[in-house]
Motif scaffolding. Structure first.
Motif, PDB file in Angstrom:
ATOM      1  N   LYS A 102      15.742   4.134  -1.178  1.00 13.33           N
ATOM      2  CA  LYS A 102      16.155   2.857  -1.769  1.00 13.33           C
ATOM      3  C   LYS A 102      16.522   1.851  -0.670  1.00 13.33           C
ATOM      4  N   LYS A 103      17.129   2.337   0.398  1.00 12.28           N
ATOM      5  CA  LYS A 103      17.451   1.445   1.526  1.00 12.28           C
ATOM      6  C   LYS A 103      16.186   0.972   2.234  1.00 12.28           C
ATOM      7  N   TYR A 104      15.192   1.836   2.297  1.00  8.34           N
ATOM      8  CA  TYR A 104      13.914   1.466   2.900  1.00  8.34           C
ATOM      9  C   TYR A 104      13.280   0.310   2.128  1.00  8.34           C
ATOM     10  N   VAL A 105      13.346   0.380   0.791  1.00  9.77           N
ATOM     11  CA  VAL A 105      12.796  -0.694  -0.032  1.00  9.77           C
ATOM     12  C   VAL A 105      13.568  -1.988   0.210  1.00  9.77           C
ATOM     13  N   GLU A 106      14.872  -1.878   0.388  1.00  9.06           N
ATOM     14  CA  GLU A 106      15.671  -3.070   0.710  1.00  9.06           C
ATOM     15  C   GLU A 106      15.220  -3.696   2.033  1.00  9.06           C
ATOM     16  N   GLN A 107      14.869  -2.844   2.992  1.00  6.83           N
ATOM     17  CA  GLN A 107      14.363  -3.356   4.273  1.00  6.83           C
ATOM     18  C   GLN A 107      13.048  -4.113   4.094  1.00  6.83           C
ATOM     19  N   LEU A 108      12.152  -3.543   3.262  1.00  8.94           N
ATOM     20  CA  LEU A 108      10.889  -4.234   2.989  1.00  8.94           C
ATOM     21  C   LEU A 108      11.141  -5.627   2.425  1.00  8.94           C
ATOM     22  N   ASN A 109      12.120  -5.726   1.514  1.00 11.18           N
ATOM     23  CA  ASN A 109      12.439  -7.018   0.911  1.00 11.18           C
ATOM     24  C   ASN A 109      13.048  -7.974   1.930  1.00 11.18           C
ATOM     25  N   LYS A 110      13.879  -7.448   2.804  1.00 13.73           N
ATOM     26  CA  LYS A 110      14.502  -8.278   3.841  1.00 13.73           C
ATOM     27  C   LYS A 110      13.443  -8.847   4.780  1.00 13.73           C
ATOM     28  N   LEU A 111      12.413  -8.036   5.054  1.00 15.50           N
ATOM     29  CA  LEU A 111      11.328  -8.461   5.952  1.00 15.50           C
ATOM     30  C   LEU A 111      10.230  -9.235   5.228  1.00 15.50           C
ATOM     31  N   LYS A 112      10.336  -9.316   3.880  1.00 15.64           N
ATOM     32  CA  LYS A 112       9.284  -9.925   3.057  1.00 15.64           C
ATOM     33  C   LYS A 112       7.922  -9.306   3.377  1.00 15.64           C
ATOM     34  N   TYR A 113       7.905  -7.989   3.291  1.00 17.06           N
ATOM     35  CA  TYR A 113       6.670  -7.254   3.571  1.00 17.06           C
ATOM     36  C   TYR A 113       5.574  -7.711   2.621  1.00 17.06           C
ATOM     37  N   GLY A 114       4.401  -7.979   3.175  1.00 16.30           N
ATOM     38  CA  GLY A 114       3.274  -8.440   2.370  1.00 16.30           C
ATOM     39  C   GLY A 114       3.469  -9.821   1.799  1.00 16.30           C
ATOM     40  N   GLY A 115       4.535 -10.530   2.261  1.00 15.68           N
ATOM     41  CA  GLY A 115       4.793 -11.883   1.786  1.00 15.68           C
ATOM     42  C   GLY A 115       5.725 -11.959   0.596  1.00 15.68           C
ATOM     43  N   PHE A 116       6.377 -10.829   0.221  1.00 17.29           N
ATOM     44  CA  PHE A 116       7.204 -10.803  -0.984  1.00 17.29           C
ATOM     45  C   PHE A 116       8.523 -10.084  -0.742  1.00 17.29           C
ATOM     46  N   SER A 117       9.502 -10.356  -1.610  1.00 19.86           N
ATOM     47  CA  SER A 117      10.826  -9.753  -1.459  1.00 19.86           C
ATOM     48  C   SER A 117      11.309  -9.138  -2.770  1.00 19.86           C
ATOM     49  N   ASP A 118      10.370  -8.693  -3.604  1.00 19.29           N
ATOM     50  CA  ASP A 118      10.750  -8.075  -4.884  1.00 19.29           C
ATOM     51  C   ASP A 118      10.219  -6.649  -4.991  1.00 19.29           C
ATOM     52  N   TRP A 119      10.181  -5.958  -3.855  1.00 19.50           N
ATOM     53  CA  TRP A 119       9.734  -4.569  -3.836  1.00 19.50           C
ATOM     54  C   TRP A 119      10.784  -3.676  -4.493  1.00 19.50           C
ATOM     55  N   ARG A 120      10.326  -2.567  -5.044  1.00 14.38           N
ATOM     56  CA  ARG A 120      11.207  -1.610  -5.713  1.00 14.38           C
ATOM     57  C   ARG A 120      10.596  -0.225  -5.667  1.00 14.38           C
ATOM     58  N   LEU A 121      11.411   0.779  -5.986  1.00 11.75           N
ATOM     59  CA  LEU A 121      10.867   2.119  -6.189  1.00 11.75           C
ATOM     60  C   LEU A 121      10.133   2.131  -7.528  1.00 11.75           C
ATOM     61  N   PRO A 122       8.974   2.764  -7.615  1.00 10.14           N
ATOM     62  CA  PRO A 122       8.261   2.812  -8.892  1.00 10.14           C
ATOM     63  C   PRO A 122       8.914   3.795  -9.855  1.00 10.14           C
ATOM     64  N   ASN A 123       8.719   3.554 -11.154  1.00  5.09           N
ATOM     65  CA  ASN A 123       9.117   4.591 -12.104  1.00  5.09           C
ATOM     66  C   ASN A 123       8.022   5.663 -12.151  1.00  5.09           C
ATOM     67  N   LYS A 124       8.266   6.689 -12.946  1.00  8.37           N
ATOM     68  CA  LYS A 124       7.376   7.861 -12.910  1.00  8.37           C
ATOM     69  C   LYS A 124       5.959   7.528 -13.389  1.00  8.37           C
ATOM     70  N   ASP A 125       5.846   6.799 -14.510  1.00  5.10           N
ATOM     71  CA  ASP A 125       4.516   6.482 -15.023  1.00  5.10           C
ATOM     72  C   ASP A 125       3.785   5.489 -14.127  1.00  5.10           C
ATOM     73  N   GLU A 126       4.520   4.584 -13.496  1.00  5.36           N
ATOM     74  CA  GLU A 126       3.893   3.663 -12.555  1.00  5.36           C
ATOM     75  C   GLU A 126       3.280   4.434 -11.388  1.00  5.36           C
ATOM     76  N   LEU A 127       4.048   5.355 -10.813  1.00  8.60           N
ATOM     77  CA  LEU A 127       3.541   6.103  -9.658  1.00  8.60           C
ATOM     78  C   LEU A 127       2.368   6.991 -10.052  1.00  8.60           C
ATOM     79  N   ARG A 128       2.453   7.584 -11.232  1.00  7.02           N
ATOM     80  CA  ARG A 128       1.350   8.425 -11.711  1.00  7.02           C
ATOM     81  C   ARG A 128       0.081   7.599 -11.974  1.00  7.02           C
ATOM     82  N   SER A 129       0.241   6.320 -12.277  1.00  9.93           N
ATOM     83  CA  SER A 129      -0.909   5.507 -12.675  1.00  9.93           C
ATOM     84  C   SER A 129      -1.955   5.392 -11.574  1.00  9.93           C
ATOM     85  N   ILE A 130      -1.576   5.580 -10.310  1.00 10.96           N
ATOM     86  CA  ILE A 130      -2.552   5.482  -9.215  1.00 10.96           C
ATOM     87  C   ILE A 130      -3.143   6.835  -8.837  1.00 10.96           C
TER      88      ILE A 130
END
Length: 549
Positions: A102-130
């Protein structure tokens, strides 16, 4: 501009199998094997590569080309792409406890990884979808998810049956299982999505239709409400196919992704069922395994355990288990693929002296020669492993391994430019060795398939280009083709020690002694199994001076 619509993605590139585990074409509706996962393609998995600012990239882009995130075109979810470089924040091999994830995701948001700051951990069905259940180790399309570890990836969802464990997906196979939050695991962040409710355990959107069916308003799936008696997998396939419930006749066994969307991850009242919708009458733990339609390792099948919520199980198809039928609320539009006899490729027209002239119109002088009548314009699509299409600019180094003839549906092997490869463009074989070579392609499942064969003469001729190019083929799609003889499967009727083939210097059909070493190009599929088959000629005398093939 139309608002993007959420589509529940397919289970992956799933094949069909007979009872021995042999890969087979999609069985007919009347066949007892009909109903398995590979018979249905609803929303094929589809992705778009994005750069560090969220802009689309060509599908052959790599990390070095600036590839940083990937969008699922069905769900709208945008996923981080892992780095192959150890010093990067999102290095593929980094491991985290759940809190650190969860802290890693916060870092991604702080850095605006990929141009965005709304990253999160996926839920179970989201992660399974790929997950692509047609793949293993990793069970994901590495063309779009490179640098994926064969490991467990965290979700945001606690395992309520045994706190403080947390759900995740094992990307070796695609199984959903929990782990202790202090263990060090992988993480893949996500953002966006066309449906903010998809997979959220707190936002159930079931609707009881009052006719023995339940509709999931998130996924667009309609479920059978009540239970069925235990059956083996083949019986369950037939039972669902024959079911007539609430006026519908398109019921089927759900795939593994679909089946897991009806788990109640809140574990309310000690059940994994949403009992107000699926009352589970007469059922008691612990034997609450439900069949999916998704095969595992050809001879087994994925199941979900509604006693513990796990789906990290596979079962024998002969086991007698529970099952629940499903259908799509909106039936997918199935476009029947039609065989079109391809044109020769000749586009030029000539006068009496051999001078190139403007293509004449019907009724004009010189009309009727090949170049003036073009029906079935040659059309091809490059394919990578698994039969997925790639851009026309892609080559061998970008993963192109096959090419689809869009007219005939035939899928052709692409030769390797590398001398050490087993399918090197320069390798020659006598006819018996050519057949053994094709057997080897099937053994290693070249391109992800095991139904390769030698083409018949007319199939092989169908890719010849008679416009005068040398070699006589479109080298944009068939690079490294030799201007020489390629074997077919057809023997010469007057002397079976000779075998037909096509001479690709200019496209003529000739015979050679079967002990002579020549080239081979394997083929599979096709929209018309009878095309070119000498045992299946289908001429009809119309009784008016014409013959119809």
């Amino acid at each position: 501009m139309n608002k993007p619509v959420f589509k529940f993605p397919d289970a992956g590139n799933i094949k069909c199998y007979d009872k021995t585990g042999r890969e087979i074409p999609v069985p007919d509706y009347q066949d007892e094997l009909y109903g398995q996962n590979g018979c249905f393609v609803v929303n094929p998995m589809s992705f778009t590569k994005l750069d560090g600012k969220g802009n689309p990239l060509p599908d052959i882009a790599t990390w070095d080309d600036g590839y940083r995130t990937v969008q699922d075109n069905n769900t709208g979810l945008i996923w981080e792409v892992k780095s192959p470089k150890e010093d990067d924040i999102n290095f593929r091999g980094a491991r985290y406890s759940w809190d650190d994830a969860k802290k890693y995701v916060e870092q991604l948001n702080k850095l605006k990884y990929g141009g965005f700051s709304d990253w999160r951990l996926p839920n179970k069905d989201e992660l399974r979808s790929i997950i692509d259940y047609g793949r293993t180790n990793p069970a994901v399309d590495t063309f779009y998810f490179p640098n994926c570890e064969v490991a467990f990836y965290w979700t945001s969802v606690p395992y309520m049956m045994q706190p403080p464990f947390v759900w995740g997906i094992f990307f070796g196979l695609g199984s959903g299982i929990p782990y202790t939050p202090k263990s060090l695991q992988c993480v893949r962040a996500v953002r966006g999505g066309y449906s903010l409710d998809f997979g959220d355990p707190q936002k159930v959107m079931f609707q009881d239709n009052g006719d023995g069916t339940i509709t999931d308003l998130r996924t667009g799936l309609m479920w059978q409400k009540e239970e069925n008696e235990r059956m083996d997998w083949y019986q369950a396939l037939k039972y669902c196919k024959d079911m007539r419930l609430a006026g519908y006749s398109d019921w089927r066994l759900p795939n593994i992704k679909e089946l897991n969307t009806i788990l109640d991850l809140t574990y309310k009242d000690g059940w994994w069922y949403h009992k107000e919708y699926f009352p589970a009458k007469g059922l008691k733990p612990p034997l609450l395994h439900y069949f999916s339609s998704t095969p595992y390792e050809k001879t087994y099948v994925w199941v979900t355990n509604f006693c513990f919520g796990y789906d990290g199980y596979y079962a024998s198809k002969s086991a007698k288990l529970l099952f629940r039928a499903v259908r799509n609320v909106v039936s997918p539009k199935v476009q029947k693929r039609v065989f079109i006899f391809p044109h020769t490729g000749q586009k030029k027209c000539y006068d009496y002296d051999g001078n190139i002239i403007k293509v004449p119109s019907k009724g004009e002088r010189f009309y009727g020669q090949d170049g003036s009548v073009v029906i079935g314009t040659p059309s091809f699509t490059k394919l990578r492993e698994g039969g997925y299409s790639v851009s026309d600019e892609a080559g061998w180094s970008d993963g192109v391994r096959m090419v689809l003839d869009n007219n005939t549906g035939l899928i052709w092997e692409i030769k390797s430019p590398n001398a050490g490869d087993f399918n090197f463009r320069g390798n020659r074989y006598n006819w018996e060795d050519a057949k053994r070579y094709v057997d080897y392609l099937n053994k290693i499942e070249y391109g992800g398939f095991s139904d390769w064969r030698l083409p018949n003469r007319e199939e092989l001729r169908s890719i010849a280009d008679y416009s005068g190019v040398v070699p006589a083929i479109d080298t944009k799609y068939f690079p490294d083709t030799q201007p020489h003889f390629y074997w077919s499967k057809d023997t010469y009727a007057k002397d079976t020690s000779f075998v037909w083939g096509i001479y690709f210097a200019y496209g003529c059909a000739i015979c050679y002694l079967n002990t002579t070493p020549y080239y081979v190009r394997a083929v599979r599929g096709g929209y018309n199994p009878a095309f070119g088959d000498t045992s299946r000629y289908a001429f009809k005398d119309n009784g008016d001076g014409t013959i119809t093939d």
